[in-house]
Each structure stands twice: as C-alpha cells, then as structure tokens.
Design a protein around this motif. Structure first.
Motif, mmCIF file in Angstrom:
data_model
loop_
_atom_site.group_PDB
_atom_site.id
_atom_site.type_symbol
_atom_site.label_atom_id
_atom_site.label_comp_id
_atom_site.label_asym_id
_atom_site.label_seq_id
_atom_site.Cartn_x
_atom_site.Cartn_y
_atom_site.Cartn_z
ATOM 1 N N VAL A 210 0.815 -1.226 0.000
ATOM 2 C CA VAL A 210 0.000 0.000 0.000
ATOM 3 C C VAL A 210 0.842 1.267 0.000
ATOM 4 O O VAL A 210 0.296 2.371 0.108
ATOM 5 N N ALA A 211 2.162 1.146 -0.153
ATOM 6 C CA ALA A 211 3.049 2.312 -0.031
ATOM 7 C C ALA A 211 2.680 3.427 -0.996
ATOM 8 O O ALA A 211 2.785 4.607 -0.663
ATOM 9 N N ALA A 212 2.252 3.096 -2.190
ATOM 10 C CA ALA A 212 1.950 4.121 -3.194
ATOM 11 C C ALA A 212 0.462 4.429 -3.288
ATOM 12 O O ALA A 212 0.034 5.144 -4.197
ATOM 13 N N GLY A 213 -0.306 3.906 -2.351
ATOM 14 C CA GLY A 213 -1.753 4.080 -2.434
ATOM 15 C C GLY A 213 -2.194 5.502 -2.160
ATOM 16 O O GLY A 213 -1.559 6.238 -1.409
ATOM 17 N N PRO A 214 -3.297 5.928 -2.762
ATOM 18 C CA PRO A 214 -3.799 7.290 -2.562
ATOM 19 C C PRO A 214 -4.455 7.444 -1.193
ATOM 20 O O PRO A 214 -4.989 6.493 -0.629
#
Length: 294
Positions: free
Chosen positions: A235-239
């Motif tokens: 989820v590191a790049a999740g909005p």
C-alpha cells in the motif's frame, strides 16, 4: 549574565543545536512515541525561552518571584512597561497556538468533506470496523477526529493476505487510539513558528515518521513484523487524502526498522526520558528566575 541572555542561549540550543542531534539519534526509532514527545518538548522549551526572553527585555527589573504569578508577570506592578512585557510574551506564545488551531480546523474540514464522499461511495460490512472503497490501487488509511473512519480500497483487499490486512488495520487503529493527528498539527505549528531554523526544518517530517513507527508498534502487539512489512510494501503508493493518516507513509524507513529488529528501550529508560522531556519546558522558567535570586 542577564536572564535575557540565558534565555536566548537556551532558545538557540533548543531550536538550532539539538534538533540535528535528535534527528540522528538511534534511540528515537526504538521508542518513537518518546521521540515525538522529545520533538515537542524542544519546541515548547524554545518557545517558552523566547517568550520569557521578550518579557525580560521589556521589563528587566528584578522581581521577588514569590510564585509563578510574579514570574509570568500576572501580578506585576502597575507600571506601563510591566503591563506590556507579559502581553508581548503572550503574543509570542499565541503565534504557534494560532497556527495549531488553524491547521486543526482546516484538517477537520478536509476530513468532513471526505467523510461525506465515503458515506455515499464506500461500502460497509465487507471488512469489520472499516469502509471499503471501490478503487483499484491498494490503499489503507484512516480519518481521525470526530466521526473517525478506517478505509480500505478494493485493490488492497485483492492484494493483501488476511494477516497483512489485519496488520494494516491495526496500524490505522493505532493512529486513532493515539490521536496522532493532534501531534501532526502541533509539529506543523512548530515548523511554521521556527521556519528557517533546524527545528522548523526537521520537526514536521521527523514527527510524521515517528508517529508511523508508533502506530507500527501498536500493530506489532498482535501481528508479526513480516505481515506488517508486507502490507506496507503493497500500500506504499496508495492514494489517501491530505488530512488522513495512511499505512504506507514513510514505508522505506519503517520496513528498515522492522528488519533491524532492535528491541524497545527498557521501561525505566522510557520513563526517565519522559520525565526529562517534561523537564525541558521548566528550564526557561528557572533561567528567568536565577539571575534575580543570586
């Protein structure tokens, strides 16, 4: 040496000399909640030193200091300068307090708008204690404050294992339980108040990273480091909205911390650290009194 000079030196130590050292200190990663307290203690102590220094410059005459009221000027003589001095000190304190209140209100309005969207678009019941948003990018985040929410995207549900999802949700509940949004706004207020100084440059990012680590520690009480690190990687790049606290923030530093596996600081050390951080706020009061007592 005058009280104003002592207070100026202390403020410089808190706002210029110590912040880089604190940012490099290894113990703050082992006790992130204590690290957040230390950053806030630096800011409060620096602010108190500036406020009391301003008071001493405007009214340098000795006082008997029969108590805290005399020290703060609340029972000072009726001369004009003695009325102006405590008022000027109060103005210094009100600057970061005002920034804190503005940031807190702005964040609350942003969260309220996003909650309205979530109540219309998100689904309940698929994940206990969380809303599911139909979005393909993996994301897990929370909206703190009134009407708190934990949000999971459809992409996260599809990508995370049950154990990873549980660890990510525990991380978000750690944010909510710890009321980390308040510390975030306090750090923002200190950053703006001491802009241009090391304290102002470092306090915001360091506090946010440490709050993420503190939420990790809460999650680790019931979930494995492997599951939590795996969830972060997904989820590191999740909005996430700007007013939210997201599970993927500062993922690289947090995964490195989990991989290092360093033990937490002993309880006695953490208690001593807490007492030391609290004592920092009292030092400017002592510095303001000492020259008048010699």
């Amino acid at each position: 040496m005058s009280a104003a000079l002592l207070l100026a030196g202390w403020a410089a130590a808190m706002a210029v000399l110590l912040p880089p050292r604190l940012a490099r200190a290894g113990w703050v990663r082992r006790a992130p909640a204590l690290g957040v307290l230390a950053w806030q203690a630096l800011g409060v102590s620096a602010l108190a030193a500036v406020a009391l220094g301003v008071r001493q410059l405007l009214d340098p005459t000795p006082h008997h200091h029969d108590g805290l009221l005399h020290l703060c000027g609340l029972s000072a003589p009726a001369e004009t300068v003695s009325r102006v001095a405590p008022a000027a000190a109060a103005v210094v304190v009100m600057v970061p307090v005002g920034v804190f209140a503005v940031r807190l209100a702005a964040a609350a309005r942003g969260r309220a708008r996003h909650r309205t969207v979530l109540d219309l678009a998100a689904r309940r019941g698929l994940v206990p204690g969380a809303l599911v948003l139909e979005h393909p990018v993996p994301a897990v985040y929370c909206l703190p404050g009134r009407g708190r929410r934990v949000v999971v995207s459809r992409g996260a549900l599809d990508a995370l294992t049950p154990e990873q999802l549980a660890a990510a949700l525990a991380h978000e509940h750690g944010h909510l339980t710890g009321r980390h949004h308040l510390a975030t706004c306090a750090a923002e207020a200190l950053a703006r108040t001491f802009a241009g100084l090391p304290l102002g440059r470092l306090v915001r990012d360091e506090t946010r990273a440490l709050l993420e680590m503190a939420a990790d520690d809460r999650a680790l009480r019931h979930h494995s480091a492997r599951a939590l690190a795996g969830a972060m990687a997904v989820v590191a790049a999740g909005p996430a909205p700007s007013a939210a606290l997201a599970a993927g923030h500062h993922a690289a530093a947090r995964v490195s911390r989990l991989a290092a596996g360093r033990p937490r600081l002993p309880r006695t050390t953490r208690l001593l650290g807490t007492a030391s951080a609290a004592a920092l706020a009292a030092v400017p009061l002592a510095l303001a009194c000492v020259p008048h007592l010699l």
